[in-house]
Every structure is written in C-alpha cells, then in structure tokens.
Design a protein around this motif. Structure first.
Motif, PDB file in Angstrom:
ATOM      1  N   ALA A   7       3.617   0.081 -10.512  1.00  0.00           N
ATOM      2  CA  ALA A   7       3.582   1.257  -9.433  1.00  0.00           C
ATOM      3  C   ALA A   7       2.430   2.062  -9.674  1.00  0.00           C
ATOM      4  O   ALA A   7       1.741   2.654  -8.752  1.00  0.00           O
ATOM      5  CB  ALA A   7       4.932   1.965  -9.190  1.00  0.00           C
ATOM      6  N   ALA A   8       2.241   2.560 -10.747  1.00  0.00           N
ATOM      7  CA  ALA A   8       1.160   3.450 -11.144  1.00  0.00           C
ATOM      8  C   ALA A   8      -0.334   3.103 -10.823  1.00  0.00           C
ATOM      9  O   ALA A   8      -1.116   3.516 -10.275  1.00  0.00           O
ATOM     10  CB  ALA A   8       1.474   4.020 -12.480  1.00  0.00           C
ATOM     11  N   PHE A   9      -0.106   1.674 -11.251  1.00  0.00           N
ATOM     12  CA  PHE A   9      -1.626   1.109 -11.052  1.00  0.00           C
ATOM     13  C   PHE A   9      -1.846   0.799  -9.387  1.00  0.00           C
ATOM     14  O   PHE A   9      -2.950   1.285  -9.053  1.00  0.00           O
ATOM     15  CB  PHE A   9      -1.620  -0.361 -11.664  1.00  0.00           C
ATOM     16  N   ILE A  10      -0.887   0.421  -8.542  1.00  0.00           N
ATOM     17  CA  ILE A  10      -1.139   0.066  -7.289  1.00  0.00           C
ATOM     18  C   ILE A  10      -1.555   1.694  -6.527  1.00  0.00           C
ATOM     19  O   ILE A  10      -2.361   1.567  -5.639  1.00  0.00           O
ATOM     20  CB  ILE A  10       0.269  -0.366  -6.675  1.00  0.00           C
ATOM     21  N   LYS A  11      -0.601   2.585  -6.890  1.00  0.00           N
ATOM     22  CA  LYS A  11      -0.935   3.921  -6.348  1.00  0.00           C
ATOM     23  C   LYS A  11      -2.360   4.180  -6.808  1.00  0.00           C
ATOM     24  O   LYS A  11      -3.009   4.865  -5.869  1.00  0.00           O
ATOM     25  CB  LYS A  11       0.245   4.968  -6.973  1.00  0.00           C
ATOM     26  N   ALA A  12      -2.870   4.320  -7.857  1.00  0.00           N
ATOM     27  CA  ALA A  12      -4.285   4.690  -8.172  1.00  0.00           C
ATOM     28  C   ALA A  12      -5.356   4.007  -7.493  1.00  0.00           C
ATOM     29  O   ALA A  12      -5.989   4.457  -7.026  1.00  0.00           O
ATOM     30  CB  ALA A  12      -4.374   4.150  -9.824  1.00  0.00           C
ATOM     31  N   ALA A  13      -5.008   2.478  -7.347  1.00  0.00           N
ATOM     32  CA  ALA A  13      -6.040   1.560  -6.622  1.00  0.00           C
ATOM     33  C   ALA A  13      -5.983   2.149  -5.196  1.00  0.00           C
ATOM     34  O   ALA A  13      -7.104   2.163  -4.564  1.00  0.00           O
ATOM     35  CB  ALA A  13      -5.533   0.162  -6.733  1.00  0.00           C
ATOM     36  N   ALA A  14      -4.894   2.294  -4.396  1.00  0.00           N
ATOM     37  CA  ALA A  14      -4.788   2.823  -3.105  1.00  0.00           C
ATOM     38  C   ALA A  14      -5.607   4.048  -2.973  1.00  0.00           C
ATOM     39  O   ALA A  14      -6.001   4.463  -1.961  1.00  0.00           O
ATOM     40  CB  ALA A  14      -3.354   3.176  -2.848  1.00  0.00           C
ATOM     41  N   ARG A  15      -5.590   5.083  -3.823  1.00  0.00           N
ATOM     42  CA  ARG A  15      -6.352   6.325  -3.886  1.00  0.00           C
ATOM     43  C   ARG A  15      -7.884   6.229  -4.218  1.00  0.00           C
ATOM     44  O   ARG A  15      -8.517   7.118  -3.769  1.00  0.00           O
ATOM     45  CB  ARG A  15      -5.632   7.320  -4.789  1.00  0.00           C
ATOM     46  N   VAL A  16      -8.323   4.904  -4.457  1.00  0.00           N
ATOM     47  CA  VAL A  16      -9.873   4.953  -4.422  1.00  0.00           C
ATOM     48  C   VAL A  16     -10.491   5.056  -3.344  1.00  0.00           C
ATOM     49  O   VAL A  16     -10.092   4.386  -2.424  1.00  0.00           O
ATOM     50  CB  VAL A  16     -10.247   3.824  -5.317  1.00  0.00           C
ATOM     51  N   ALA A  17     -11.450   6.014  -2.832  1.00  0.00           N
ATOM     52  CA  ALA A  17     -11.931   6.293  -1.774  1.00  0.00           C
ATOM     53  C   ALA A  17     -13.266   6.349  -1.397  1.00  0.00           C
ATOM     54  O   ALA A  17     -14.035   6.729  -2.588  1.00  0.00           O
ATOM     55  CB  ALA A  17     -11.220   7.508  -0.982  1.00  0.00           C
ATOM     56  N   ARG A 380     -11.458   9.581  14.946  1.00  0.00           N
ATOM     57  CA  ARG A 380     -11.417   8.882  13.518  1.00  0.00           C
ATOM     58  C   ARG A 380     -10.695   9.507  12.410  1.00  0.00           C
ATOM     59  O   ARG A 380     -10.107   8.919  11.537  1.00  0.00           O
ATOM     60  CB  ARG A 380     -12.999   9.084  13.145  1.00  0.00           C
ATOM     61  N   GLU A 381     -10.422  10.920  12.488  1.00  0.00           N
ATOM     62  CA  GLU A 381      -9.630  11.730  11.524  1.00  0.00           C
ATOM     63  C   GLU A 381      -8.191  11.519  11.650  1.00  0.00           C
ATOM     64  O   GLU A 381      -7.241  11.870  10.409  1.00  0.00           O
ATOM     65  CB  GLU A 381      -9.963  13.064  11.360  1.00  0.00           C
ATOM     66  N   THR A 382      -7.549  11.049  12.696  1.00  0.00           N
ATOM     67  CA  THR A 382      -6.212  10.781  12.904  1.00  0.00           C
ATOM     68  C   THR A 382      -5.618   9.445  12.549  1.00  0.00           C
ATOM     69  O   THR A 382      -6.337   8.581  12.642  1.00  0.00           O
ATOM     70  CB  THR A 382      -5.503  11.320  14.213  1.00  0.00           C
ATOM     71  N   PHE A 383      -4.544   9.200  11.975  1.00  0.00           N
ATOM     72  CA  PHE A 383      -3.963   7.800  11.810  1.00  0.00           C
ATOM     73  C   PHE A 383      -2.401   7.689  11.631  1.00  0.00           C
ATOM     74  O   PHE A 383      -1.635   8.733  11.166  1.00  0.00           O
ATOM     75  CB  PHE A 383      -4.594   7.448  10.433  1.00  0.00           C
ATOM     76  N   TRP A 384      -2.056   6.600  11.822  1.00  0.00           N
ATOM     77  CA  TRP A 384      -0.495   6.210  11.579  1.00  0.00           C
ATOM     78  C   TRP A 384      -0.527   5.888   9.997  1.00  0.00           C
ATOM     79  O   TRP A 384      -1.365   5.213   9.383  1.00  0.00           O
ATOM     80  CB  TRP A 384      -0.306   5.010  12.345  1.00  0.00           C
ATOM     81  N   CYS A 385       0.600   6.392   9.465  1.00  0.00           N
ATOM     82  CA  CYS A 385       1.048   6.123   8.018  1.00  0.00           C
ATOM     83  C   CYS A 385       2.375   6.058   7.908  1.00  0.00           C
ATOM     84  O   CYS A 385       3.048   7.056   7.978  1.00  0.00           O
ATOM     85  CB  CYS A 385       0.222   7.138   7.199  1.00  0.00           C
ATOM     86  N   PRO A 386       3.284   5.219   7.276  1.00  0.00           N
ATOM     87  CA  PRO A 386       4.568   5.302   6.922  1.00  0.00           C
ATOM     88  C   PRO A 386       4.780   5.861   5.587  1.00  0.00           C
ATOM     89  O   PRO A 386       4.073   6.724   4.996  1.00  0.00           O
ATOM     90  CB  PRO A 386       4.929   3.705   6.845  1.00  0.00           C
ATOM     91  N   LYS A 387       5.745   6.137   5.347  1.00  0.00           N
ATOM     92  CA  LYS A 387       6.202   6.754   4.209  1.00  0.00           C
ATOM     93  C   LYS A 387       5.697   6.097   2.786  1.00  0.00           C
ATOM     94  O   LYS A 387       5.348   5.061   2.575  1.00  0.00           O
ATOM     95  CB  LYS A 387       7.912   6.869   4.072  1.00  0.00           C
ATOM     96  N   GLU A 388       5.281   7.318   1.867  1.00  0.00           N
ATOM     97  CA  GLU A 388       4.815   6.744   0.728  1.00  0.00           C
ATOM     98  C   GLU A 388       5.609   5.690  -0.062  1.00  0.00           C
ATOM     99  O   GLU A 388       6.814   5.943  -0.042  1.00  0.00           O
ATOM    100  CB  GLU A 388       4.527   7.896  -0.338  1.00  0.00           C
ATOM    101  N   GLY A 389       5.115   4.601  -0.675  1.00  0.00           N
ATOM    102  CA  GLY A 389       5.826   3.689  -1.219  1.00  0.00           C
ATOM    103  C   GLY A 389       6.242   2.537  -0.524  1.00  0.00           C
ATOM    104  O   GLY A 389       6.726   1.533  -0.580  1.00  0.00           O
ATOM    105  N   THR A 390       6.001   2.636   1.118  1.00  0.00           N
ATOM    106  CA  THR A 390       6.378   1.705   2.051  1.00  0.00           C
ATOM    107  C   THR A 390       5.291   0.771   2.161  1.00  0.00           C
ATOM    108  O   THR A 390       4.099   1.165   2.924  1.00  0.00           O
ATOM    109  CB  THR A 390       6.602   2.482   3.389  1.00  0.00           C
ATOM    110  N   CYS A 468       0.904   2.756   0.644  1.00  0.00           N
ATOM    111  CA  CYS A 468       1.353   2.657   1.956  1.00  0.00           C
ATOM    112  C   CYS A 468       0.088   2.456   2.794  1.00  0.00           C
ATOM    113  O   CYS A 468      -0.861   2.872   2.539  1.00  0.00           O
ATOM    114  CB  CYS A 468       2.077   4.051   2.353  1.00  0.00           C
ATOM    115  N   PRO A 469       0.289   1.593   3.932  1.00  0.00           N
ATOM    116  CA  PRO A 469      -0.800   1.314   4.858  1.00  0.00           C
ATOM    117  C   PRO A 469      -1.339   2.359   5.651  1.00  0.00           C
ATOM    118  O   PRO A 469      -0.376   3.496   5.959  1.00  0.00           O
ATOM    119  CB  PRO A 469      -0.394   0.204   5.625  1.00  0.00           C
TER     120      PRO A 469
END
Length: 501
Positions: A7-17, A380-390, A468-469
């Motif tokens: 979970a920590a690995f996936i969360k870290a990969a998701a935060r690379v921006a 561009r700056e607004t977006f849909w996002c479900p709850k974290e971990g979804t 989360c997407p």
C-alpha cells in the motif's frame, strides 16, 4: 511484499507528479520539428562537416510561411534544428565561421534562428531549439574539455539571444570528430546552463524532462507510462546505444524489450527511484528528415498522420512532426496541403462534446470539491476523485437521448500524477450494459477510438488504479468528420479545455 508495504509503495507511485515545466510542455500536445541546413542543398540526411557555406542559398525563405503551415495543422510550437551533425549554424555564432554569416543568404547578414523565433511569436507558437552535440566540422570535437567549452558557448548564445524557449532538444548521436576521436559529452554542465538561463524549458530526449518513445516511426506503446524508473533518464545518453551511422535502419527500429516501462511489476524493484519522465513521439511528414525532391510524392497520408496523432496525443505522449523546408526555404505545397487537411480533420473531429450537458452519477466521491461534474466544466484545475484508497470507481452519464459516437476522450488531473491502470467503457439503452472499449492507462489524455455505437447511457469504470483515480475531463464525440473545435489562434484546443490557448 507485505500488505502495508504494498500500500505504501502504491501510494508513493501515485504521488509522483510532473514539474510545472513538464506539465506545460505536455499540454502543448502537438508541435513541429524543422530540419533545415546545408543538407537541404546537398540532398543528404547527414552532412559531413566539410560543406561549403555558400551552398546555403534559399531563394524565397519565409519563416512566417512555416508558422502558418504549423498553425493550419493545429500545432502549438516549433523546434528549429539550429545546428545539425554537420556543424553548420543557422545563426551567426561567434565561436565558428561555419555559419549563415559565411553564406550568400542576405549577404551574410542573416540570422535564421532570430527570424524563426520572431515569426513564432507573431504567430502565437512557442519556440524551441535543437542543437546537435555531435559536430562533424568543429576541430575540437573529441578533445572533450575543449569541445564541451565550445558547445556551452554556443548553447549560451541560443539561450540568451532569442527570447523564451520552451524546449532544448538533444539527440544522442555520437560519432568520430574530424580529429578521429570520440567526444565525452558533459551533459550535467549542459543541463545546469539551461536551468540557469531558461528555467521553464524542458530538456528533451537526452535530458531529464522528456523521454523519447524509442523509435522514429511514430510507433507508440499500448500503455505509455509517465512514472518510470529513474535510470531510464540515462538510456539515450549511452554512446553504445547512440546513432552513429546514417543507414536508415535506426529510424525504423522498434524495440520489443521495452513495451512495458511503468506497470506495478516493472517499477516495484525501483520504488525508491521513480521519476516523472513522459514520452514524446517524433516522426517526419516524409521518409527523410531533410527535404528531398524525390520525396515530393511521398508525403504521409492524412490517415497515417491521424493514426500517429491518436496514438501519441491520445496515448499519453506528445506528437513532434517534422516538416522539412525545400531549397526555396518554404514548406513544400504538398506538405502544406496535407497539414491543412490534418488540422481540418482534427478540428472537425472534436467540435461537439455530446456529453457536455449530460447528467451523471459517480459511485464514489472524495468530497464536494472533487465532485464528478468537474469532468465537464472545461477547467484544467478541477477534477473528480473518489475517496483515498478507492482503486475501483465509476461514473455513469445520461446523454439525454440515444447518441451515436465513436470516440471517448478521458484526461486525468495531470498535476496529481498518473494513476489509472485500466478502465472499461460500456453503453446502455435499456437494461443491459454492453462493453464498448477496454483500455489501460489514461494519463494526460486517452482517446479511445472504436466503431460507431449508439447509446443513451455511458459508464466509465476505473478497473485498476493507484491509491485513487482522478479524471479532469470526459468527452464523447460522434463519428469522424462530424466534430471539432478550433482555438482563437487557429491551434487545436484539447477537447473541452476552454482555458487552453
């Protein structure tokens, strides 16, 4: 890997921006390469470095014509080959006599880099430079310290004399110099100078900001990841992998051992060294990179160019299309006609978003700030996002009445990283959902293309994602030739993004 560690690995990969410069570059989507030098007059692809500057003698050169041709296709920028491997400089460099100052063009008082930069600004295009590290003319090439100093001096001239630059494009070609020696390029010194003088410019291909897709044939991967292991930044700088011969095979080569650069399995061993390193797809409108009269009837067809566009811009990459001016110094009529056709086709393809007024429901929403309706607000700056971990979520749209469509455009919120790993599109008219399209990554933009279907209801299901997407845009478009949107400056606007010039 234990569940918590995974979970920590996936969360870290998701935060690379991306950096801001990378994000601004990706939003350009489609821009031009201009290959033009003494090779245009010798009918070669690679010059030898011993060409007489008097060969460079355009009779009707018009940088404004180049810019208008680019704009007609919907391009947003232009990168000029200021110096190719032959070492001939399109500006009057103070560090070599092998320049336009030694040519008959404008009696030796011309500066083509200046003309193109100014034409781009008049026309609303961003300007970039290509500077070949390999110089077959310069006698110090191969004397590494001396040549690196020479190269930095030329780079400084280009970075300080021509206004804002959006891209510095380096290739990795590395052959022998006139002294028979090989050069060791001081890449880090080059990068430091660019960051100092043009901090908003991306450094492409042999650089830390933009990754080459791996070939010059317009081929793209089925899943193009922007989050990849950090060591990929060095791939194109390795001399053994560089292009060292003008034999045509390099341009057509498609590697088969790197089709997956960023899946979970690939990046897991490099979890501590992940970087944002997005892809650029480059190809030429003709078989060659420089103009050859024998290729006047070999301009890529509209269908070929559209296929590359959909694969590149619609596959989480950018599209760099080369346009070689002819001996007059103009984009040839055949090329110009094809560019206009391409622009018209793209503007027509995305004129009307059939989902613009759709009602929608989302299976999960993080909060009111990230509600599903943001995917249709054109910002561009607004977006849909479900709850974290979804990691699995969906959006359902009611188009109001049955609509016929053949393309769906999806965009993640780029500045939040790249998260979607697979998705499913389904349509419904009565009770049963029917599969329309199954895809993998979305990233900056995914253009899903499929045979025309007719449905009132559309469901987008994110099957797999990291942490989360996000989705910042959703567009539904009718069969080819029925839709499109042109920006005020003639450039193609990304569908629905009204705030993008």
């Amino acid at each position: 890997m234990a569940a918590n560690a995974e979970a920590a690995f996936i969360k870290a990969a998701a935060r690379v921006a991306p950096s801001e410069r990378q994000a601004a570059w990706q939003e350009m989507e489609f821009y031009a390469f201009i290959h033009y030098t003494v090779n245009t007059y010798t009918d070669r692809e690679w010059g030898l470095g011993n060409e007489d500057p008097s060969l460079f003698a355009p009779t009707d050169l018009s940088a404004d014509q180049w810019v208008e041709a680019c704009k007609s296709a919907g391009m947003t920028g232009l990168i000029l080959t200021c110096k190719h491997h032959d070492g001939f400089c399109l500006w009057p460099s103070a560090y070599t006599g092998h320049t336009v100052a030694a040519s008959p063009w404008k009696d030796g008082r011309g500066d083509l880099v200046k003309e193109v930069a100014e034409a781009c600004r008049r026309g609303g295009l961003r300007f970039g430079i290509y500077l070949s590290p390999w110089d077959r003319h310069e006698p110090t090439y191969g004397d590494s310290p001396a040549y690196n100093g020479f190269f930095l001096n030329q780079l400084r001239e280009l970075l300080t004399g021509y206004g804002e630059i959006f891209c510095v494009w380096f290739d990795g070609a590395c052959g022998e110099g006139p002294n028979g020696k090989r050069q060791v390029y001081d890449w880090e010194a080059y990068y430091r100078l660019i960051r100092e003088l043009q901090p908003q410019a991306v450094i492409s291909v042999c650089g830390p900001d933009v990754r080459w897709c791996g070939n010059e044939a317009g081929h793209t991967r089925p899943s193009e990841w922007s989050v990849v292991p950090g060591h990929l930044r060095d791939n194109e700088k390795i001399q053994e992998q560089s292009q060292q011969a003008d034999d045509g095979r390099f341009a057509a080569r498609i590697r088969t051992d790197d089709r997956d650069l960023g899946s979970r399995d690939v990046i897991r061993p490099f979890a501590d060294d992940l970087v944002w390193y997005p892809a650029e797809v480059n190809t030429s409108i003709r078989p060659g990179w420089f103009y050859h009269a024998s290729e006047d009837d070999k301009v890529k067809s509209l269908e070929e160019l559209l296929a590359v566009y959909y694969g590149a811009v619609g596959g989480n990459a950018t599209f760099l299309l080369n346009l070689p001016p002819d001996k007059r110094g103009r984009i040839h009529e055949n090329d110009a006609v094809r560019l206009k056709e391409l622009g018209e086709a793209l503007r027509s393809a995305f004129r009307t978003n059939l989902a613009a007024e759709a009602a929608m429901e989302a299976s999960e929403t993080k909060d009111e700030e990230n509600r599903a309706s943001h995917v249709l607000d054109g910002r561009r700056e607004t977006f849909w996002c479900p709850k974290e971990g979804t990691e699995r979520a969906s959006i359902e749209l009611d188009l109001g009445e049955p609509q016929t469509f053949s393309r769906v455009v999806l965009m993640e919120h780029l500045r939040s990283g790249q998260r979607v790993e697979s998705f499913l599109l389904e349509g419904r008219t009565e009770d049963d959902w029917k599969e329309i399209y199954r895809g993998t990554v979305i990233g900056y933009k995914k253009i899903a293309v499929f045979p025309p279907v007719t449905f009132r209801y559309l469901r987008i299901t994110i099957l797999e994602s990291r942490w989360c997407p996000t989705l910042s845009f959703l567009g539904v478009y009718g069969p080819e030739g029925e839709n499109g949107k042109a920006g005020d400056n003639g450039a193609l606007c990304p569908p629905g993004k009204k705030d993008i010039p």
